[in-house]
Design a protein around this motif. Structure first.
Motif, mmCIF file in Angstrom:
data_model
loop_
_atom_site.group_PDB
_atom_site.id
_atom_site.type_symbol
_atom_site.label_atom_id
_atom_site.label_comp_id
_atom_site.label_asym_id
_atom_site.label_seq_id
_atom_site.Cartn_x
_atom_site.Cartn_y
_atom_site.Cartn_z
ATOM 1 N N GLU A 5 -13.108 3.950 -0.164
ATOM 2 C CA GLU A 5 -11.767 4.026 -0.726
ATOM 3 C C GLU A 5 -10.768 3.198 0.072
ATOM 4 O OE1 GLU A 5 -13.885 7.782 -1.987
ATOM 5 O OE2 GLU A 5 -13.838 6.453 -0.255
ATOM 6 N N ASN A 6 -11.041 2.968 1.353
ATOM 7 C CA ASN A 6 -10.124 2.216 2.202
ATOM 8 C C ASN A 6 -10.554 0.768 2.401
ATOM 9 O OD1 ASN A 6 -8.242 4.229 2.631
ATOM 10 N ND2 ASN A 6 -9.313 5.087 4.384
ATOM 11 N N LEU A 36 -10.689 -2.681 0.215
ATOM 12 C CA LEU A 36 -10.264 -3.314 -1.031
ATOM 13 C C LEU A 36 -10.989 -4.640 -1.224
ATOM 14 C CD1 LEU A 36 -6.397 -2.709 -0.772
ATOM 15 C CD2 LEU A 36 -8.170 -1.187 -1.686
ATOM 16 N N VAL A 76 -3.184 -6.634 -2.608
ATOM 17 C CA VAL A 76 -4.549 -7.097 -2.851
ATOM 18 C C VAL A 76 -4.852 -6.929 -4.334
ATOM 19 C CG1 VAL A 76 -6.988 -6.760 -2.319
ATOM 20 C CG2 VAL A 76 -5.263 -6.478 -0.520
ATOM 21 N N THR A 104 -8.024 -1.419 4.728
ATOM 22 C CA THR A 104 -6.616 -1.035 4.679
ATOM 23 C C THR A 104 -6.383 0.270 5.433
ATOM 24 O OG1 THR A 104 -4.730 -0.708 3.200
ATOM 25 C CG2 THR A 104 -6.814 0.275 2.528
ATOM 26 N N PRO A 156 -10.167 -4.229 -7.145
ATOM 27 C CA PRO A 156 -10.457 -2.798 -7.007
ATOM 28 C C PRO A 156 -10.779 -2.426 -5.564
ATOM 29 C CG PRO A 156 -12.409 -3.935 -7.754
ATOM 30 C CD PRO A 156 -11.324 -4.987 -7.643
ATOM 31 N N ASP A 157 -10.859 -1.132 -5.323
ATOM 32 C CA ASP A 157 -11.391 -0.712 -4.028
ATOM 33 C C ASP A 157 -12.916 -0.651 -4.127
ATOM 34 O OD1 ASP A 157 -12.142 1.769 -5.157
ATOM 35 O OD2 ASP A 157 -10.309 2.742 -4.519
ATOM 36 N N VAL A 162 -5.981 -5.743 5.504
ATOM 37 C CA VAL A 162 -4.771 -5.791 4.692
ATOM 38 C C VAL A 162 -3.578 -5.770 5.648
ATOM 39 C CG1 VAL A 162 -3.393 -4.640 2.926
ATOM 40 C CG2 VAL A 162 -5.889 -4.613 2.768
ATOM 41 N N ASP A 214 -10.560 -8.260 -2.783
ATOM 42 C CA ASP A 214 -9.652 -9.266 -3.334
ATOM 43 C C ASP A 214 -10.451 -10.182 -4.254
ATOM 44 O OD1 ASP A 214 -7.846 -11.222 -3.927
ATOM 45 O OD2 ASP A 214 -7.250 -11.626 -1.855
#
Length: 401
Positions: free
Chosen positions: A138-139, A141, A91, A154, A94-95, A68, A143
């Motif tokens: 969680e980090n 993502l 983005v 990210t 969702p993650d 990202v 697209d």
């Protein structure tokens, strides 16, 4: 309610919150953006702002299809109210944590494809001297704006900059326990291999539905990271399992580099076509409640999995130190512990880490597993007694003859 971030950006609504700050959906000169506004106490830290300023060129220049991108970095006086903010590509999707929660497990090809892309992004960052230090679902993502989802990593470099020991304070273990490499726990410097270890943990989780060393109090998770070996996932192609094992090696020097991992994973993709998600029983990973993260904490700590222990008959030697743990009338303390059997003492797949099992296979340490062990021991004892009786009978017959 809309708010101005600097002179060129407007934040419209909150997309998410984390331990470091709040992510807003915003608008800039070139269209929609995501704006991460760091916590006020971080923005007020002159040393932290100086570190961000020093790394500004590197963060803005980090470009890769699976990263990202950071479009702008607002340093205190450049943002309204003195905010410290990162303006990033928006983005749409969702993650990876949300995606995994919906699917529970991913087919091997999808999981490997996601991780291969992220590994490619890590390779570019590592070449630029940037270590992520907080690789986790969680980090990452997804697209979903194109024909196929694209994984993007990210918060590159943010964890490293924020978590560096401040002047006059003692450095500690900072990160998310389930994804933390052993060398971090042992107090060694965080180099590129810590990201490889974390990414291999993510791959394991995408395939199994749980992390290799997670479950219970964070202290127990950290101990397993250092002392135990990941349980093998039944039904996984051997080449893929060997790759995961290598990247989960306790020694940083034994792990692959990010570019090597990306290349090796892509080579495996054709052989994974059509393979379904693994069919595993993971009672030890079920219904793990997460304790709400206190303000400023580095990671949320999972509550002890009391439900998962119901099958075992005797709980593990642990005290529910985390808020939200279910009290146990027969809880085991450090002064009264059951004696572990040989398989549990072996650690890894037979120790305290969660174990992947095929349907119908009893969990090590469970009541069914213990009953099976007792039956095998009884059978061996009866067979030995029968053999001894036969020998004595033969000796008696020879003596009489």
């Amino acid at each position: 309610m809309a708010r101005n971030i600097g002179s060129r950006y407007t934040a419209h609504r909150v997309l998410g919150r984390g331990s470091a700050g709040t992510v807003w959906l915003g608008e800039g000169p070139d269209g929609p953006v995501a704006i991460k506004v760091l916590r006020e106490d971080l923005a007020a830290d002159a040393d932290l702002v100086a570190r961000f300023a020093h790394e500004r060129h590197t963060l803005l220049g980090l470009e890769h299809p699976h990263i990202v991108g950071v479009r702008d970095l607002l340093l205190g006086d450049e943002a309204e109210g003195g905010d410290l903010a990162l303006v990033m590509d928006l983005v749409r999707g969702p993650d990876l944590r949300s995606h995994l929660a919906a699917c529970r497990r991913l087919p091997p090809r999808e999981a490997v494809s996601i991780v291969a892309g992220v590994a490619g992004g890590l390779a570019v960052a590592h070449a630029a001297g940037i270590i992520h230090r907080d690789v986790k679902p969680e980090n990452i993502l997804l697209d979903t704006s194109g024909p196929e989802p694209v994984a993007l990593l990210t918060d590159f470099g943010v964890a490293q900059l924020i978590e560096e020991p401040r002047r006059g304070t003692a450095g500690g273990v900072v990160g998310t326990p389930d994804y933390m490499a052993p060398e971090i726990i042992e107090g060694l410097p965080s180099r590129a291999p810590v990201d490889i270890y974390a990414l291999a943990t993510v791959l394991y989780e995408l395939l199994a539905g749980f992390t290799p060393f997670g479950g219970g109090h964070s202290g127990a998770v950290l101990r397993r990271q250092v002392t135990e070996k990941a349980a093998e996932l039944p039904g996984l192609p051997p080449a893929l399992w060997e790759l995961i094992q290598q990247c989960l090696a306790k020694s940083p020097a034994s792990r692959l580099r990010a570019s090597e991992l990306a290349s090796r994973l892509r080579e495996l993709l054709p052989a994974l076509d059509g393979l379904p998600a693994l069919d595993l029983l993971d009672l030890e990973a079920a219904d793990h409640r997460m304790v709400p993260e206190p303000a400023g904490a580095a990671a949320a700590l999972p509550a002890l999995p009391a439900e998962a222990e119901a099958e075992a008959g005797t709980p593990r030697g642990a005290v529910p130190l985390v808020r939200g743990a279910v009290p146990d009338e027969e809880r085991v303390t450090h002064t009264r512990m059951r004696v572990p059997d040989a398989e549990e003492l072996a650690g890894g797949a037979h120790g305290t880490a969660r174990v992947a099992r095929r349907p119908g296979q009893p969990r090590a340490g469970s009541a069914r597993h213990s009953a099976a062990l007792r039956r095998r021991r009884l059978a061996v004892t009866v067979a030995a007694a029968g053999a001894l009786a036969l020998v004595l009978l033969l000796v008696l017959l020879l003596a009489l003859g």
